[in-house]
Scaffold this motif. Structure first.
Motif, PDB file in Angstrom:
ATOM      1  N   SER A 161     -97.113   5.374  -3.956  1.00 47.33           N
ATOM      2  CA  SER A 161     -98.050   4.594  -4.619  1.00 47.33           C
ATOM      3  C   SER A 161     -97.745   3.166  -5.141  1.00 47.33           C
ATOM      4  O   SER A 161     -96.464   2.786  -5.037  1.00 47.33           O
ATOM      5  CB  SER A 161     -98.584   5.454  -6.101  1.00 47.33           C
ATOM      6  OG  SER A 161     -97.562   5.485  -7.043  1.00 47.33           O
ATOM      7  N   VAL A 162     -98.720   2.405  -5.677  1.00 44.00           N
ATOM      8  CA  VAL A 162     -98.378   1.044  -6.227  1.00 44.00           C
ATOM      9  C   VAL A 162     -97.870   1.278  -7.475  1.00 44.00           C
ATOM     10  O   VAL A 162     -97.951   2.439  -7.957  1.00 44.00           O
ATOM     11  CB  VAL A 162     -99.499   0.215  -6.355  1.00 44.00           C
ATOM     12  CG1 VAL A 162    -100.224   0.061  -4.760  1.00 44.00           C
ATOM     13  CG2 VAL A 162    -100.757   0.831  -7.115  1.00 44.00           C
ATOM     14  N   SER A 165     -99.498   3.186 -10.804  1.00 44.43           N
ATOM     15  CA  SER A 165    -100.451   4.250 -10.490  1.00 44.43           C
ATOM     16  C   SER A 165    -100.077   5.664 -10.214  1.00 44.43           C
ATOM     17  O   SER A 165     -99.244   5.759  -9.425  1.00 44.43           O
ATOM     18  CB  SER A 165    -101.455   3.558  -9.309  1.00 44.43           C
ATOM     19  OG  SER A 165    -102.409   4.591  -8.958  1.00 44.43           O
ATOM     20  N   GLU A 205     -97.415   1.338   1.015  1.00 42.41           N
ATOM     21  CA  GLU A 205     -97.847   0.252  -0.025  1.00 42.41           C
ATOM     22  C   GLU A 205     -97.185  -0.991  -0.195  1.00 42.41           C
ATOM     23  O   GLU A 205     -97.368  -1.863  -0.561  1.00 42.41           O
ATOM     24  CB  GLU A 205     -97.979   0.750  -1.516  1.00 42.41           C
ATOM     25  CG  GLU A 205     -98.585   2.114  -1.706  1.00 42.41           C
ATOM     26  CD  GLU A 205    -100.278   1.596  -1.580  1.00 42.41           C
ATOM     27  OE1 GLU A 205    -100.679   0.481  -1.239  1.00 42.41           O
ATOM     28  OE2 GLU A 205    -101.335   2.674  -1.614  1.00 42.41           O
ATOM     29  N   SER A 278    -107.683  -4.971   2.733  1.00 44.18           N
ATOM     30  CA  SER A 278    -106.810  -3.648   2.643  1.00 44.18           C
ATOM     31  C   SER A 278    -106.483  -3.457   4.429  1.00 44.18           C
ATOM     32  O   SER A 278    -107.051  -4.049   5.243  1.00 44.18           O
ATOM     33  CB  SER A 278    -107.496  -2.443   2.327  1.00 44.18           C
ATOM     34  OG  SER A 278    -107.636  -2.626   1.063  1.00 44.18           O
ATOM     35  N   TYR A 305    -109.109   2.245  -7.795  1.00 48.80           N
ATOM     36  CA  TYR A 305    -108.142   2.038  -6.576  1.00 48.80           C
ATOM     37  C   TYR A 305    -107.007   1.088  -6.982  1.00 48.80           C
ATOM     38  O   TYR A 305    -107.081  -0.035  -7.380  1.00 48.80           O
ATOM     39  CB  TYR A 305    -108.586   1.268  -5.343  1.00 48.80           C
ATOM     40  CG  TYR A 305    -107.960   1.130  -4.236  1.00 48.80           C
ATOM     41  CD1 TYR A 305    -107.322   1.926  -3.312  1.00 48.80           C
ATOM     42  CD2 TYR A 305    -107.617  -0.185  -3.923  1.00 48.80           C
ATOM     43  CE1 TYR A 305    -106.449   1.417  -2.323  1.00 48.80           C
ATOM     44  CE2 TYR A 305    -107.083  -0.558  -2.955  1.00 48.80           C
ATOM     45  CZ  TYR A 305    -106.290   0.121  -1.932  1.00 48.80           C
ATOM     46  OH  TYR A 305    -105.584  -0.265  -0.966  1.00 48.80           O
ATOM     47  N   HIS A 306    -105.576   1.654  -6.853  1.00 43.30           N
ATOM     48  CA  HIS A 306    -104.355   0.743  -7.232  1.00 43.30           C
ATOM     49  C   HIS A 306    -104.506   0.391  -8.837  1.00 43.30           C
ATOM     50  O   HIS A 306    -103.983  -0.745  -9.166  1.00 43.30           O
ATOM     51  CB  HIS A 306    -104.612  -0.584  -6.384  1.00 43.30           C
ATOM     52  CG  HIS A 306    -103.746  -0.356  -4.967  1.00 43.30           C
ATOM     53  ND1 HIS A 306    -103.649  -1.198  -4.099  1.00 43.30           N
ATOM     54  CD2 HIS A 306    -103.924   0.952  -4.292  1.00 43.30           C
ATOM     55  CE1 HIS A 306    -102.995  -0.825  -2.920  1.00 43.30           C
ATOM     56  NE2 HIS A 306    -103.163   0.542  -3.101  1.00 43.30           N
ATOM     57  N   GLN A 851    -101.544  -5.338 -14.126  1.00 41.18           N
ATOM     58  CA  GLN A 851    -100.393  -4.615 -13.376  1.00 41.18           C
ATOM     59  C   GLN A 851     -99.080  -5.678 -13.539  1.00 41.18           C
ATOM     60  O   GLN A 851     -99.181  -6.792 -12.888  1.00 41.18           O
ATOM     61  CB  GLN A 851    -100.651  -4.469 -11.885  1.00 41.18           C
ATOM     62  CG  GLN A 851     -99.504  -3.780 -11.034  1.00 41.18           C
ATOM     63  CD  GLN A 851     -99.782  -3.773  -9.568  1.00 41.18           C
ATOM     64  OE1 GLN A 851    -100.169  -4.561  -9.012  1.00 41.18           O
ATOM     65  NE2 GLN A 851    -100.040  -2.527  -9.041  1.00 41.18           N
TER      66      GLN A 851
END
Length: 862
Positions: A161-162, A165, A205, A278, A305-306, A851
């Motif tokens: 995952s990022v 997240s 990712e 993406s 998302y993310h 983030q």
């Protein structure tokens, strides 16, 4: 009956009275109710998720609750970032344990072989070298015992995952789906002609590193002949098939058999044109392995998302059932498909494909599409010519007179379509100019008034004025309205021919639109309803029901997909412009033949002006708090932020820059919304201010997208240094070798640091870059320096050894030859943030999602 003294022929046409204006609201209401009752229902329709207690009554079925339980356990691990213990150790063991459970339940006719791959490699992704070391894949082969087939079906999803997240939707949901599909097939007693390879890849990712590692290095890669790729750009909803093949139309024959189809060629062409911010592993398997396949992903609720809000509690169980049913059906059918024996023998070009409301699939080859489009276009032109001829016979107007009027109407229609586009673009420019773009981001219904209303106004105002000025014309109102419909059909035919000639398969939309208009026209000609305005209008309405339903279905799915994406597509372009263009195009095809029917109502101009007034009203609403684009958790504004320390060295070893600061990368157009909060950090500078003097601006850019966004990114110098969890990256020049030519040198370096680093390379003083130990694609393509290398590692944290070969013909090696910058990124060390950095993050508005991590950047001359 009517008589024209000039031509002395008998005419037969109805002179209709216009309908009262109060019938207009029911007319519009009919289409609105049709949308709500059919389209809105079907876009969101999903099957009920089966529970564990229902497994005995549904043998061989996908059990959504099992997949949901698996996802709950997976997300309890937390964020799974490449290089972290969570990703490289805990999740790998979790997958091993889950596969062991499947093996324990498996039918004795099957065997499962598990291989945990560790790999290193590199390739060029976009404009950067994407390099990886020691990343992992968990690979499982399910086959019948004693199987001799050497052709495998590959099913792929990623478990990483990022940063920050939980990755429930992206892509834990697909990992859980794959495990349940594996379990169901392994427990069954059904044959499996070809083995299935389940690839749980551990570095998507970064981006797309693990799929590259598998397809270029794994022992089973060469045997994989078809692919089902499972990814996500949202969380839940219906997964869409948006890429097929390429050049293998037989795959669609099996997708057509799935219980819940959702697919469109339009999605494929938009994605492959690069309009979607993406990418998926599908491209890697296609480009580096030549593996044809089907690319499927969740696209709804892309707001989470993310982000840290991509949690299991927002992922519905019914989505598992929808996807699981489809993937299980595909896995069983493709693994037993005779085409798998020799897929290349069935490579026959691209597909045109689309579903209808999730009820059934239509697909055919691109060659067939060209034939269909051409035939429909030709038939439409012939039908229009026949209609014009009968119009002249029945109206008392000569054929030349009818053609003259048709030419005028065609011109008006072209101007009307241009006006509709111009008004929509004007609104988009205005909203952006007053800093109110993205006003529909949370409230998508605003798009109807902001862009739908001005488009309808633009398409109808000129025709209404023309029909009012010509109400005493020889042609009845019904015939004049038909001329506008014919002219719109001509416009669509022109577009159809042009797009078909350009090889755009989505021209099928225009073909469908023209087809149903011609059906209505043929019905009217055969029944002679074209002489009677209201019967003619009823036939048109009936024939427009299916295209209206279908195109508004596609538009709704498109907006549900693209709107959240526009909140992370950067600040360089006006997102309202894309919405305006899309709304205009879809309006042409779902309302182009309905708008002329407005002309049958009294007070036509007043009705049309209501759309203009509605536009003004919606603009007013959009600039109020109702149009504020963001909300906490459900539709947050995104920022990426690094608390960084950067040190830039001179050639003599002295330091020209040594400062700490906050790097902020806003990801949407409304970059000024949190301006006051950001300015509270300190004096802000555009990152682009540093770019003329320093390689890649002298900043810790995380990837190539950050480089592209530097005009809108900010650097804020602050006194507090970041709390770096480990040692700074260490770049050591081990030695310099003279090559065969005295003007050439090889520089040998060793690099250690965190599991995510960037390496920037530039040449100085007329030096020429000859070669390096990185992937050499950029050098072969003569890309000019400076160059961007993205480097990450999983389990293998050993030093990266690399070499760079340069040549100097006009200066000596006593002057600087190379400039190298190293960025260090500690992307999964949240618990080690300093209090001041946490305070900066917390100071953002509640609707913002940040983030954040700490980083360093240091550059040297050699």
């Amino acid at each position: 009956m009517g008589f024209n003294s000039k031509y002395h022929i008998e005419v037969d046409f109805e002179v209709p009275k216009k309908l009262q204006w109060y019938y207009a609201p029911p007319f519009f209401g009919f289409w609105f109710i049709l949308y709500l009752s059919v389209v809105n229902t079907q876009v969101n329709h999903m099957p009920r998720g089966l529970t564990r207690s229902e497994e005995s009554s549904h043998p061989g079925a996908f059990i959504a609750q099992r997949a949901e339980d698996t996802l709950i356990e997976l997300t309890r691990i937390g964020p799974r970032v490449v290089g972290s213990v969570a990703n490289e150790v805990t999740t790998v063991q979790f997958l091993r344990d889950e596969v062991a459970k499947v093996a324990a339940e498996a039918n004795e006719r099957f065997e499962l072989e598990v291989d945990v791959q560790q790999a290193s490699g590199a390739y060029v992704h976009w404009t950067m070298v994407n390099m990886y070391q020691g990343i992992q894949n968990v690979v499982v082969k399910l086959s019948e015992k004693g199987s001799t087939s050497e052709n495998y079906l590959l099913i792929n999803s990623h478990y990483d995952s990022v940063p920050a997240s939980p990755g429930a939707g992206d892509d834990g949901s697909m990992v859980a789906t794959m495990l349940e599909v594996m379990r169901v097939i392994a427990k069954s007693d059904e044959p499996l002609a070809h083995p299935i390879v389940f690839l749980f890849n551990g570095a998507e990712e970064n981006p797309l590193q693990a799929s590259h590692a598998f397809i270029t290095q794994h022992k089973w890669a060469k045997n994989c002949k078809a692919l089902i790729n499972l990814d996500s750009a949202g969380s839940g909803g219906r997964e869409i098939l948006f890429q097929s093949g390429p050049n293998h139309p037989w795959l669609m024959k099996y997708y057509r058999q799935v219980p819940h189809p959702f697919a469109t060629t339009l999605g494929e062409e938009i994605f492959q044109a690069g309009y979607i911010p993406s990418d998926t592993d599908f491209r890697i398997f296609r480009d580096y392995g030549g593996v044809p396949g089907l690319d499927m992903a969740y696209i709804f609720n892309g707001y989470v998302y993310h982000t840290k809000y991509d949690r299991v509690n927002v992922f519905p169980r019914s989505s598992f059932q929808h996807t699981g049913d489809n993937v299980l059906s595909l896995a069983k059918s493709l693994a037993n498909a005779p085409e798998m024996d020799d897929p290349e023998a069935h490579a026959e070009g691209h597909n045109v494909f689309y579903d209808f409301l999730g009820w059934f699939m239509i697909f055919y080859t691109e060659t067939t599409s060209v034939i269909i489009n051409s035939v429909i276009g030709a038939i439409a032109l012939l039908a229009i010519v026949i209609s014009l001829y009968f119009m002249s016979l029945r109206s008392g107007c000569s054929l030349v007179g009818v053609l003259t009027r048709f030419g005028i109407v065609l011109g008006i229609q072209l101007v009307s379509l241009a006006l509709a586009l111009g008004l929509a673009v004007l609104v988009a420019v205005f909203m952006d100019g007053v800093d109110r773009s993205l006003s529909w981001f949370t409230h998508m219904w605003l798009i109807i008034g902001l862009y739908g209303f001005p488009i309808i106004f633009g398409m109808s105002i000129l025709p209404s004025l023309y029909l009012e000025k010509t109400k005493k014309d020889l042609l009845s109102l019904g015939f004049r309205v038909q001329l506008f419909m014919h002219s719109h059909c001509i416009c669509l035919i022109i577009l159809l021919i042009a797009l078909t000639a350009m090889g755009i398969r989505s021209a099928c939309f225009l073909m469908i639109c023209v087809f149903f208009d011609i059906i209505a026209l043929i019905v009217n000609l055969v029944t002679k309803w074209h002489r009677k305005a209201y019967l003619f209008a009823i036939a048109v309405m009936v024939c427009q029901v299916l295209p209206f339903v279908y195109f508004t279905y596609i538009l709704t799915a498109f907006l549900m997909t693209i709107v959240p994406m526009l909140g992370r597509s950067g600040a360089s372009s006006n997102p309202d412009m894309g919405i305006a263009l899309a709304t205009w195009f879809f309006s042409l095809i779902f309302s182009g033949f309905l708008v002329p029917l407005i002309m049958f109502f009294r007070k036509t101009r007043t009705i049309v002006l209501c759309f203009f007034a509605g536009t003004i009203l919606f603009i007013i609403i959009a600039v109020t708090n109702v149009g504020f684009p963001f909300q906490p958790k459900t539709s947050a504004q995104r920022y990426a932020m690094i608390h960084a320390h950067r040190v830039l060295h001179n050639a003599d070893g002295t330091t020209r820059t040594d400062e700490s600061g906050i790097y902020i990368y806003p990801q949407d157009r409304r970059i000024n919304i949190a301006e006051d909060e950001i300015k509270a950090f300190g004096e802000t500078h555009k990152v682009s201010e540093y770019c003329d003097e320093e390689m890649f601006c002298g900043m810790p850019l995380y990837n190539h997208r950050w480089s592209k966004a530097r005009e809108y990114s900010l650097w804020i110098p602050i006194s507090a240094k970041p709390q770096i969890p480990t040692e700074y990256p260490s770049l050591i020049l081990q030695d310099v070798e003279e090559l065969e030519e005295s003007t050439q040198r090889r520089f040998n370096f060793s690099l250690t640091g965190p599991d995510h680093m960037t390496i920037f390379v530039n040449v100085k003083n007329d030096a020429k870059l000859l070669d390096w130990s990185f992937n050499d694609t950029l050098l072969k393509e003569n890309e000019a320096p400076p160059h961007f290398i993205y480097f990450s590692y999983g389990l293998d944290s050993s030093a990266l050894e690399f070499t760079i070969d340069v040549e100097k013909t006009t200066s000596s090696f006593d002057t600087p030859t190379l400039e190298i910058g190293i960025g260090g990124h500690w992307v999964h060390h949240e618990s080690m943030r300093s209090q001041s950095f946490s305070d900066h993050i917390d100071s953002f508005p509640s609707y913002a999602y940040v983030q954040a991590w700490v980083g360093t950047y240091e550059s040297w001359y050699f």
